[in-house]
Design a protein around this motif. Structure first.
Motif, mmCIF file in Angstrom:
data_model
loop_
_atom_site.group_PDB
_atom_site.id
_atom_site.type_symbol
_atom_site.label_atom_id
_atom_site.label_comp_id
_atom_site.label_asym_id
_atom_site.label_seq_id
_atom_site.Cartn_x
_atom_site.Cartn_y
_atom_site.Cartn_z
ATOM 1 N N VAL A 271 31.659 -2.931 -64.596
ATOM 2 C CA VAL A 271 32.110 -3.083 -63.214
ATOM 3 C C VAL A 271 31.652 -1.862 -62.426
ATOM 4 O O VAL A 271 32.189 -0.764 -62.583
ATOM 5 N N GLY A 272 30.633 -2.054 -61.612
ATOM 6 C CA GLY A 272 30.120 -0.971 -60.793
ATOM 7 C C GLY A 272 30.711 -1.022 -59.399
ATOM 8 O O GLY A 272 31.081 -2.080 -58.890
ATOM 9 N N ALA A 273 30.822 0.138 -58.764
ATOM 10 C CA ALA A 273 31.364 0.226 -57.408
ATOM 11 C C ALA A 273 30.886 1.524 -56.787
ATOM 12 O O ALA A 273 30.206 2.340 -57.426
ATOM 13 N N SER A 274 31.241 1.718 -55.538
ATOM 14 C CA SER A 274 30.958 2.983 -54.868
ATOM 15 C C SER A 274 32.112 3.291 -53.931
ATOM 16 O O SER A 274 32.873 2.403 -53.537
ATOM 17 N N VAL A 275 32.252 4.552 -53.597
ATOM 18 C CA VAL A 275 33.292 4.976 -52.661
ATOM 19 C C VAL A 275 32.706 6.057 -51.760
ATOM 20 O O VAL A 275 31.975 6.940 -52.218
ATOM 21 N N THR A 276 33.008 5.965 -50.467
ATOM 22 C CA THR A 276 32.448 6.881 -49.472
ATOM 23 C C THR A 276 33.564 7.654 -48.779
ATOM 24 O O THR A 276 34.595 7.075 -48.395
ATOM 25 N N PHE A 277 33.345 8.957 -48.641
ATOM 26 C CA PHE A 277 34.257 9.834 -47.902
ATOM 27 C C PHE A 277 33.495 10.428 -46.715
ATOM 28 O O PHE A 277 32.344 10.849 -46.870
ATOM 29 N N GLN A 308 24.963 12.883 -46.853
ATOM 30 C CA GLN A 308 24.271 12.792 -45.575
ATOM 31 C C GLN A 308 25.201 13.291 -44.479
ATOM 32 O O GLN A 308 26.208 12.650 -44.168
ATOM 33 N N GLY A 309 24.860 14.433 -43.919
ATOM 34 C CA GLY A 309 25.722 15.022 -42.904
ATOM 35 C C GLY A 309 27.078 15.345 -43.503
ATOM 36 O O GLY A 309 27.183 16.060 -44.503
ATOM 37 N N ASN A 310 28.127 14.800 -42.887
ATOM 38 C CA ASN A 310 29.480 15.056 -43.395
ATOM 39 C C ASN A 310 30.009 13.875 -44.213
ATOM 40 O O ASN A 310 31.214 13.699 -44.366
ATOM 41 N N THR A 311 29.089 13.066 -44.746
ATOM 42 C CA THR A 311 29.460 11.883 -45.521
ATOM 43 C C THR A 311 28.928 11.992 -46.947
ATOM 44 O O THR A 311 27.778 12.373 -47.153
ATOM 45 N N VAL A 312 29.790 11.675 -47.928
ATOM 46 C CA VAL A 312 29.371 11.678 -49.334
ATOM 47 C C VAL A 312 29.737 10.340 -49.966
ATOM 48 O O VAL A 312 30.747 9.730 -49.626
ATOM 49 N N THR A 313 28.898 9.897 -50.896
ATOM 50 C CA THR A 313 29.133 8.646 -51.606
ATOM 51 C C THR A 313 29.034 8.882 -53.103
ATOM 52 O O THR A 313 28.116 9.561 -53.569
ATOM 53 N N PHE A 314 29.972 8.315 -53.833
ATOM 54 C CA PHE A 314 29.978 8.379 -55.290
ATOM 55 C C PHE A 314 29.762 6.979 -55.856
ATOM 56 O O PHE A 314 30.339 6.000 -55.366
ATOM 57 N N SER A 315 28.929 6.884 -56.875
ATOM 58 C CA SER A 315 28.782 5.643 -57.627
ATOM 59 C C SER A 315 29.754 5.681 -58.801
ATOM 60 O O SER A 315 29.898 6.714 -59.470
ATOM 61 N N LEU A 316 30.380 4.536 -59.064
ATOM 62 C CA LEU A 316 31.449 4.491 -60.050
ATOM 63 C C LEU A 316 31.188 3.415 -61.098
ATOM 64 O O LEU A 316 30.588 2.385 -60.809
#
Length: 363
Positions: A271-277, A308-316
């Motif tokens: 089960v893959g996903a991503s989350v962005t802050f 990217q800029g003030n945004t980060v994304t993690f792959s889960l």
């Protein structure tokens, strides 16, 4: 201090005072340790106590005693010392106790091997309003009470790692509520005097005499948006020999309910996903987020894949579903869902195909 139950009245008041603007879940510690009463330090009794301590730790990390019936768990209980980190003895109120600590990673690995759900450290806080008999009258159970029922809440909270809060019952509360409001399960009235307590759930409990026994009933609600027509999320009722046993029975049922809601099992599929802050101001936030994600019971692995800029994304890579994962995020006080930007403005939410986007709050 929160051991699991918020104990002295003053501490409960300070908790309410300083957490008005925060979310409410409690980070439960000591999930990998347990105390067991013993009569001596003899080796046979020590070995039996270590088994009992591991049983307690397994229950705290899964949320239910049913986990002890699993064949993999049964096999491990025969050799509890293989998961042991350290143990020692202490005396408490004249009682000799064996205190055992087990290795967290190996305990979780055991539960995954047994294909049991794992309940993480972030756990919902439940505010209990309890109407019960006392000296021929019906009373509300307070945080400062010395009754056996109050101690039963404390003991179960410690044993299962379920954070529990009882009301202070100061003058303002006593003028706004009476035992009949709780006995009648008038959740809207109870909720109206519960605003100072920043709990996730509101539990109404009625305990009444029934011959030589007592009858009990528990209704559970989310603390927000309760009116006279709001149905309970969960109900449980029955009879017991006394009020303290009734409290224990209700808490077992509540623990099982939370187990089904928050403990997460391995689906056995990828089960893959991503989350962005967004609104990341310091690299320290990125480090904190990554550390937080990697300890969640829902996550097998978390990898920072985009800045990217003030945004980060993690792959889960998840043990359960994305819904399970998002439910856990909702319990973390440092995380908030970002409201989508108004029309015509850049919206990270829309860029994630409707998935929620989060913000990590600075301390």
């Amino acid at each position: 201090m929160l051991k699991f139950l918020l104990k002295p009245s003053l501490i409960a008041f300070l908790y309410c005072l300083f957490t008005i603007n925060s979310l409410h879940a409690v980070e439960v510690s000591k999930l990998d340790e347990a105390d067991v009463p013993v009569s001596s330090r003899a080796v046979p009794e020590r070995n039996q106590a270590l088994k009992k301590a591991l049983e307690k730790v397994i229950i705290k990390n899964t949320g239910t005693a049913r986990s002890l019936e699993n064949s993999v768990i049964q096999a491990q209980l025969a050799t509890p010392d293989t998961l042991l980190s350290q143990y020692g003895y202490l005396e408490q109120n004249g009682q000799l106790l064996l205190k055992a600590n087990f290795e967290h990673r190996r305990v979780v690995a055991l539960l995954r091997q047994a294909q049991l759900p794992v309940w993480g450290t972030q756990r919902p806080l439940t505010l209990f309003w309890v109407a019960m008999p006392s000296e021929g009258d019906t009373i509300l159970l307070s945080d400062s009470s010395t009754l056996a029922e109050r101690q039963a809440f404390s003991a179960f909270s410690d044993e299962r790692g379920i954070p529990v809060l009882l009301p202070i019952l100061d003058l303002d509360e006593l003028m706004g509520i009476n035992p009949n409001d709780v006995k009648g399960m008038f959740a809207d009235i109870v909720a109206s005097v519960s605003g100072r307590y920043q709990a996730d759930f509101l539990a109404l409990v009625a305990i009444e005499p029934a011959g030589n026994q007592v009858r009990y009933r528990l209704n559970l609600y989310t603390k927000a948006t309760i009116d006279s027509l709001t149905p309970p999320l969960f109900s449980f009722n029955g009879s017991a020999e006394n009020a303290a046993q009734a409290v224990s029975a209700m808490m077992v049922a509540l623990g099982d309910y939370y187990f089904t809601k928050y403990a997460i099992a391995d689906t056995g599929t990828q089960v893959g996903a991503s989350v962005t802050f967004i609104n990341i101001e310091k690299m320290k936030q990125v480090v904190e987020i990554e550390k937080y994600l990697k300890q969640l019971s829902a996550i097998k692995s978390a990898t920072l894949t985009r800045i990217q800029g003030n945004t980060v994304t993690f792959s889960l890579d998840l043990f359960g579903s994305e819904t399970d994962f998002e439910r856990l995020l909702s319990l973390e006080p440092r995380i908030s869902v970002v409201v989508p930007a108004s029309s015509g403005e850049f919206s990270p939410v829309s860029s994630q195909l409707g998935k929620p986007v989060y913000q990590w709050r600075l301390p």
